[in-house]
Write a protein that holds these residues in place. Structure first.
Motif, PDB file in Angstrom:
ATOM      1  N   PRO A  10       0.801  -1.214   0.000  1.00 21.04           N
ATOM      2  CA  PRO A  10       0.000   0.000   0.000  1.00 21.04           C
ATOM      3  C   PRO A  10       0.846   1.282   0.000  1.00 21.04           C
ATOM      4  CG  PRO A  10      -0.351  -1.340   1.992  1.00 21.04           C
ATOM      5  CD  PRO A  10       0.742  -1.966   1.245  1.00 21.04           C
ATOM      6  N   ILE A  11       0.172   2.378  -0.347  1.00 24.10           N
ATOM      7  CA  ILE A  11       0.835   3.689  -0.317  1.00 24.10           C
ATOM      8  C   ILE A  11       1.066   4.082   1.140  1.00 24.10           C
ATOM      9  CG2 ILE A  11       0.490   6.146  -0.814  1.00 24.10           C
ATOM     10  CD1 ILE A  11      -1.163   5.253  -3.263  1.00 24.10           C
ATOM     11  N   LEU A  12       2.287   4.521   1.424  1.00 26.90           N
ATOM     12  CA  LEU A  12       2.629   4.912   2.800  1.00 26.90           C
ATOM     13  C   LEU A  12       2.593   6.427   2.947  1.00 26.90           C
ATOM     14  CD1 LEU A  12       5.694   2.595   3.524  1.00 26.90           C
ATOM     15  CD2 LEU A  12       3.308   2.238   4.171  1.00 26.90           C
ATOM     16  N   ILE A  13       1.816   6.862   3.925  1.00 25.01           N
ATOM     17  CA  ILE A  13       1.708   8.298   4.194  1.00 25.01           C
ATOM     18  C   ILE A  13       2.350   8.576   5.548  1.00 25.01           C
ATOM     19  CG2 ILE A  13       0.082  10.193   4.605  1.00 25.01           C
ATOM     20  CD1 ILE A  13      -1.921   8.453   2.903  1.00 25.01           C
ATOM     21  N   GLY A  14       3.405   9.349   5.557  1.00 17.82           N
ATOM     22  CA  GLY A  14       4.052   9.726   6.817  1.00 17.82           C
ATOM     23  C   GLY A  14       3.429  11.014   7.322  1.00 17.82           C
ATOM     24  N   LEU A  15       2.835  10.931   8.513  1.00 15.03           N
ATOM     25  CA  LEU A  15       2.160  12.105   9.083  1.00 15.03           C
ATOM     26  C   LEU A  15       3.017  12.641  10.224  1.00 15.03           C
ATOM     27  CD1 LEU A  15      -0.542  13.783   9.288  1.00 15.03           C
ATOM     28  CD2 LEU A  15      -1.268  12.080  10.977  1.00 15.03           C
ATOM     29  N   THR A  16       3.372  13.922  10.121  1.00 17.23           N
ATOM     30  CA  THR A  16       4.195  14.477  11.187  1.00 17.23           C
ATOM     31  C   THR A  16       3.833  15.939  11.433  1.00 17.23           C
ATOM     32  OG1 THR A  16       6.469  14.511  12.036  1.00 17.23           O
ATOM     33  CG2 THR A  16       6.182  15.155   9.736  1.00 17.23           C
ATOM     34  N   GLY A  17       4.567  16.566  12.326  1.00 10.04           N
ATOM     35  CA  GLY A  17       4.290  17.957  12.687  1.00 10.04           C
ATOM     36  C   GLY A  17       5.068  18.275  13.939  1.00 10.04           C
ATOM     37  N   GLY A  18       4.633  19.293  14.661  1.00  9.61           N
ATOM     38  CA  GLY A  18       5.319  19.636  15.902  1.00  9.61           C
ATOM     39  C   GLY A  18       4.441  19.328  17.091  1.00  9.61           C
ATOM     40  N   ASP A 141       2.761  30.821  17.360  1.00  6.64           N
ATOM     41  CA  ASP A 141       1.842  31.402  18.357  1.00  6.64           C
ATOM     42  C   ASP A 141       0.653  30.469  18.604  1.00  6.64           C
ATOM     43  OD1 ASP A 141       3.323  33.593  18.844  1.00  6.64           O
ATOM     44  OD2 ASP A 141       2.178  34.941  17.518  1.00  6.64           O
ATOM     45  N   THR A 142       0.117  29.920  17.530  1.00  6.71           N
ATOM     46  CA  THR A 142      -1.023  28.997  17.667  1.00  6.71           C
ATOM     47  C   THR A 142      -0.579  27.733  18.384  1.00  6.71           C
ATOM     48  OG1 THR A 142      -1.980  29.857  15.644  1.00  6.71           O
ATOM     49  CG2 THR A 142      -2.786  27.721  16.373  1.00  6.71           C
ATOM     50  N   GLN A 143       0.614  27.243  18.007  1.00  2.00           N
ATOM     51  CA  GLN A 143       1.148  26.026  18.635  1.00  2.00           C
ATOM     52  C   GLN A 143       1.236  26.230  20.147  1.00  2.00           C
ATOM     53  OE1 GLN A 143       5.017  25.083  17.044  1.00  2.00           O
ATOM     54  NE2 GLN A 143       4.902  22.938  17.614  1.00  2.00           N
ATOM     55  N   LYS A 144       1.787  27.375  20.545  1.00  2.00           N
ATOM     56  CA  LYS A 144       1.950  27.639  21.984  1.00  2.00           C
ATOM     57  C   LYS A 144       0.596  27.776  22.664  1.00  2.00           C
ATOM     58  CE  LYS A 144       5.140  30.890  21.469  1.00  2.00           C
ATOM     59  NZ  LYS A 144       6.011  31.996  21.760  1.00  2.00           N
ATOM     60  N   ARG A 146      -2.297  26.532  21.834  1.00  2.00           N
ATOM     61  CA  ARG A 146      -3.008  25.239  21.949  1.00  2.00           C
ATOM     62  C   ARG A 146      -2.372  24.361  23.028  1.00  2.00           C
ATOM     63  NH1 ARG A 146      -4.417  24.312  15.648  1.00  2.00           N
ATOM     64  NH2 ARG A 146      -5.944  25.993  15.524  1.00  2.00           N
ATOM     65  N   LEU A 147      -1.050  24.451  23.132  1.00  2.00           N
ATOM     66  CA  LEU A 147      -0.360  23.678  24.178  1.00  2.00           C
ATOM     67  C   LEU A 147      -0.743  24.180  25.562  1.00  2.00           C
ATOM     68  CD1 LEU A 147       3.378  23.160  23.153  1.00  2.00           C
ATOM     69  CD2 LEU A 147       1.655  21.435  23.619  1.00  2.00           C
ATOM     70  N   ILE A 148      -0.771  25.497  25.706  1.00  2.00           N
ATOM     71  CA  ILE A 148      -1.121  26.104  26.997  1.00  2.00           C
ATOM     72  C   ILE A 148      -2.519  25.634  27.414  1.00  2.00           C
ATOM     73  CG2 ILE A 148      -1.721  28.320  28.101  1.00  2.00           C
ATOM     74  CD1 ILE A 148       0.626  29.536  26.389  1.00  2.00           C
ATOM     75  N   GLN A 149      -3.425  25.659  26.425  1.00  2.00           N
ATOM     76  CA  GLN A 149      -4.805  25.269  26.708  1.00  2.00           C
ATOM     77  C   GLN A 149      -4.922  23.768  27.012  1.00  2.00           C
ATOM     78  OE1 GLN A 149      -7.445  26.376  23.573  1.00  2.00           O
ATOM     79  NE2 GLN A 149      -9.068  26.929  24.995  1.00  2.00           N
ATOM     80  N   ARG A 150      -4.263  22.944  26.186  1.00  2.00           N
ATOM     81  CA  ARG A 150      -4.420  21.491  26.351  1.00  2.00           C
ATOM     82  C   ARG A 150      -3.703  20.967  27.590  1.00  2.00           C
ATOM     83  NH1 ARG A 150      -1.504  17.421  22.368  1.00  2.00           N
ATOM     84  NH2 ARG A 150       0.173  18.122  23.730  1.00  2.00           N
ATOM     85  N   ASP A 151      -2.467  21.426  27.801  1.00  2.00           N
ATOM     86  CA  ASP A 151      -1.631  20.836  28.855  1.00  2.00           C
ATOM     87  C   ASP A 151      -1.496  21.724  30.088  1.00  2.00           C
ATOM     88  OD1 ASP A 151      -1.321  18.791  27.062  1.00  2.00           O
ATOM     89  OD2 ASP A 151       0.670  19.393  26.383  1.00  2.00           O
ATOM     90  N   THR A 154       2.459  27.088  31.365  1.00  2.00           N
ATOM     91  CA  THR A 154       2.668  28.538  31.327  1.00  2.00           C
ATOM     92  C   THR A 154       3.222  28.853  29.939  1.00  2.00           C
ATOM     93  OG1 THR A 154       4.975  28.379  32.017  1.00  2.00           O
ATOM     94  CG2 THR A 154       3.319  28.560  33.778  1.00  2.00           C
ATOM     95  N   GLU A 155       3.215  30.133  29.610  1.00  2.00           N
ATOM     96  CA  GLU A 155       3.746  30.564  28.306  1.00  2.00           C
ATOM     97  C   GLU A 155       5.207  30.121  28.159  1.00  2.00           C
ATOM     98  OE1 GLU A 155       2.284  33.872  26.590  1.00  2.00           O
ATOM     99  OE2 GLU A 155       3.580  33.375  24.885  1.00  2.00           O
ATOM    100  N   ILE A 156       5.986  30.259  29.244  1.00  2.00           N
ATOM    101  CA  ILE A 156       7.421  29.913  29.187  1.00  2.00           C
ATOM    102  C   ILE A 156       7.603  28.408  28.980  1.00  2.00           C
ATOM    103  CG2 ILE A 156       9.572  29.846  30.559  1.00  2.00           C
ATOM    104  CD1 ILE A 156       8.638  32.535  31.775  1.00  2.00           C
ATOM    105  N   GLU A 157       6.812  27.610  29.675  1.00  2.00           N
ATOM    106  CA  GLU A 157       6.905  26.144  29.509  1.00  2.00           C
ATOM    107  C   GLU A 157       6.566  25.744  28.065  1.00  2.00           C
ATOM    108  OE1 GLU A 157       5.703  24.516  33.975  1.00  2.00           O
ATOM    109  OE2 GLU A 157       4.128  25.146  32.592  1.00  2.00           O
ATOM    110  N   ALA A 158       5.506  26.357  27.534  1.00  2.00           N
ATOM    111  CA  ALA A 158       5.096  26.037  26.163  1.00  2.00           C
ATOM    112  C   ALA A 158       6.205  26.437  25.189  1.00  2.00           C
ATOM    113  CB  ALA A 158       3.795  26.754  25.824  1.00  2.00           C
ATOM    114  N   GLU A 159       6.746  27.607  25.411  1.00  2.00           N
ATOM    115  CA  GLU A 159       7.828  28.116  24.553  1.00  2.00           C
ATOM    116  C   GLU A 159       9.005  27.129  24.545  1.00  2.00           C
ATOM    117  OE1 GLU A 159       8.076  31.582  23.338  1.00  2.00           O
ATOM    118  OE2 GLU A 159      10.025  31.090  22.412  1.00  2.00           O
ATOM    119  N   LYS A 160       9.388  26.661  25.752  1.00  2.00           N
ATOM    120  CA  LYS A 160      10.518  25.736  25.879  1.00  2.00           C
ATOM    121  C   LYS A 160      10.279  24.467  25.075  1.00  2.00           C
ATOM    122  CE  LYS A 160      12.991  26.220  30.256  1.00  2.00           C
ATOM    123  NZ  LYS A 160      13.034  25.668  31.619  1.00  2.00           N
TER     124      LYS A 160
END
Ligand code: ATP
Length: 203
Positions: A10-18, A141-144, A146-151, A154-160
């Motif tokens: 089958p066709i292999l799809i690699g899904l990734t991101g941050g 900015d969105t990544q941070k 969403r992380l702050i909201q989900r996990d 703090t802003e600094i922890e998300a940034e790290k």
């Protein structure tokens, strides 16, 4: 969209991101469409529990026992603050992950597509083994936020956490398809639908 010369079946799809960019959200959608997803995070969790050979190698390399939650937190702290140590750990763990991925792939030989959800797809070179690299992209900015909201960070922890990884801007350069997850989940689903339609049209 650039297509690899040799296509597997089958066709292999690699899904990734941050971290927090929406990989799970995307992979859940593939699953809801009946497309099998091999989840490398789940494989790693299983290996930690079941693969004593791998755990022993890690213990030998890092010089302490890793049997309790406290030991694991100690290791997490080391690899989180030192990219070199993180790479050493990845070098031990990933060959085992690759073996498990190969095993899981054999369950789906009769399927047309398999998604491999692998956060470190590019870092460990697995992007060369798939037909399409899909990067779930968001702005930092969105990544941070969403992380702050989900996990509940703090802003600094998300940034790290965001800074500890290869940037999404860099990952994007390896992508055959960028799934822009800046707006709604519905929009993300639409982009996946359109990618899948594109695959059908290519046949
Ligand atoms: P990790 O690498 O940490 O496992 P991930 O890349 O799998 O993260 P998700 O867990 O899918 O990311 O998404 C991160 C958070 O953002 C989740 O709480 C998810 O519900 C939310 N989210 C994902 N996509 C969107 C979107 N388009 N709009 C709003 N929230 C979203």
């Amino acid at each position: 969209m650039s297509v690899r010369i040799v296509k597997t079946n089958p066709i292999l799809i690699g899904l990734t991101g941050g971290i927090g960019s929406g990989k799970t959200t995307a992979s859940n959608y593939f699953q809801s469409l009946g497309i099998p997803v091999i989840d490398s995070d789940l494989i790693v969790k299983r290996l930690w529990k079941e693969n004593q050979e791998m755990v022993s190698k890690i213990e030998k390399t890092f010089g302490f026992s890793i049997q309790t939650d406290i030991d694991r937190k100690k290791l997490a702290k080391i690899i989180f603050s030192d990219p070199k140590q993180r790479e050493i750990l990845n070098h031990i763990v990933h060959p085992y992950v690759f073996l498990e991925v190969e095993k899981e792939k054999t369950f789906y030989t009769d399927r047309q597509l398999i998604v491999i959800d692998m956060p470190l797809l590019i870092e460990v070179g697995y992007h060369q083994k798939v037909d399409y690299v899909l990067v779930v992209y968001v702005s930092m900015d969105t990544q941070k936020s969403r992380l702050i909201q989900r996990d509940h960070l703090t802003e600094i922890e998300a940034e790290k956490r965001v800074q500890a990884q290869m940037s999404l801007e860099e990952k994007k350069t390896f992508a055959d398809v960028v799934l822009n997850n800046e707006t709604t989940i519905c929009d993300l689903h639409d982009q996946i639908d359109s990618f899948l339609r594109g695959l059908k049209d290519e046949k």
